[in-house]
Design an enzyme around this catalytic site. Structure first.
Site, short mmCIF file in Angstrom:
data_model
loop_
_atom_site.label_atom_id
_atom_site.label_comp_id
_atom_site.label_asym_id
_atom_site.label_seq_id
_atom_site.Cartn_x
_atom_site.Cartn_y
_atom_site.Cartn_z
N LYS A 104 8.27 -1.54 0.59
CA LYS A 104 7.67 -2.56 1.47
C LYS A 104 7.96 -3.94 0.92
CE LYS A 104 4.31 -4.11 -1.37
NZ LYS A 104 4.17 -5.49 -1.84
N ASP A 156 -2.05 -0.28 -1.97
CA ASP A 156 -0.88 -0.28 -1.08
C ASP A 156 -0.60 1.09 -0.48
OD1 ASP A 156 -0.29 -2.96 -1.32
OD2 ASP A 156 1.18 -2.70 -2.92
#
Length: 295
Positions: free
Chosen positions: A12, A139
């Site tokens: 990401k 996350d």
């Protein structure tokens, strides 16, 4: 019940990362626009005889014990579902640079949870998988869902936004690392000098205006974290027509967004002396992709 599942676990980047404040529980309240990108680890989870969680990896500097987030993910999955572990082996093929601000560890943990959901046929929804994931890393919920999402709270509150248009994303990781805990301590000590335009970025995302989005890229960690070669890396990207540049996570990876593939690759070729790991990739719409399931 299945015996083995293989999952691609995507990295990401943060199109925007803002820290609102430090909470009373010592976590930080965040505002992040997060985007999955097309560099991934491959995680294979297989049932074996015994009661252990075994881990193997293609690189040497990854812990192969309970310190690995993949191990923590498996333990959390079994506990949440009241399943007795009869032995699993987790094999991780790392492609996402380690300690790079790209959520490589979180992606692996997410992949383990997704794989175990398939193997044990627990039929949990993404939201239920995220409830397990947030217990091991902020996350991880994003890495389970992926795509383009607004992430708030400590990372557990995920909201749909419009997907990023097709573009070319250049990742450049200098030969250094940043300790995430230290980075947050720097915020606690010094605070921030400027607050990113959260509403402006949301409007740009919802309009899917790539140039407007790229002009609003911002990461508060850049206000107090020094990263080797950051200024020069950004300059090379901009000189090769990057629409915008920013640091991802707590660093040190710098990324640039390009409309043209050839511009991204030209910038990449000019960065070889400034960055250890360099990739050109596309935005992707998933955090985890199941590629194989074995009965």
């Amino acid at each position: 019940m299945k015996s083995k599942a293989t999952v691609n676990a995507y990295a990401k980047i943060n199109l925007m990362l803002d820290i609102n404040y430090k909470r009373t529980d010592n976590y930080h309240d965040l505002f992040m626009i997060m985007q999955s990108v097309g560099i991934y680890d491959t995680v294979t989870v297989e049932k074996i005889k015994g009661r252990n969680i075994e881990i193997s990896c293609n690189i040497d500097d990854i812990p192969l014990n309970e310190k690995n987030i993949a191990h923590k993910a498996a333990t959390a999955f079994f506990k949440a579902n009241k399943i007795r572990n009869t032995g699993i082996h987790i094999d991780i093929v790392k492609r996402i640079p380690h300690a790079a601000g790209l959520a490589g560890g979180s992606a692996d943990g997410a992949a383990v949870i997704v794989a175990l959901n398939q193997i044990y046929e627990t039929c949990l929804s993404d939201d239920e998988l995220c409830d397990i994931g947030v217990k091991i890393g902020a996350d991880v919920p994003f890495c389970i869902k992926g795509g383009t999402l607004l992430s708030q709270g400590i990372g557990e509150v995920l909201s749909m936004v419009k997907p990023l248009r097709r573009c070319y994303i250049l990742l450049a990781k200098p030969d250094c690392s940043v300790n995430t805990g230290m980075a947050y301590s720097q915020f606690d000590e010094f605070g921030k000098t400027h607050t990113p335009d959260q509403l402006g970025m949301l409007k740009a995302i919802q309009s899917r205006d790539l140039k407007d989005i790229s002009s609003r890229l911002e990461n508060v960690f850049e206000q107090f974290i020094e990263v080797q070669n950051r200024i020069n890396i950004k300059e090379i990207m901009r000189n090769n027509n990057a629409l915008g540049t920013c640091m991802s996570g707590s660093g040190p990876t710098i990324f640039g967004i390009f409309e043209k593939k050839e511009d991204a690759h030209k910038a990449a070729s000019e960065l070889v002396n400034l960055a250890k790991d360099i990739y050109v990739c596309l935005p992707v719409s998933k955090g985890c992709k199941i590629t194989n399931i074995t009965e």
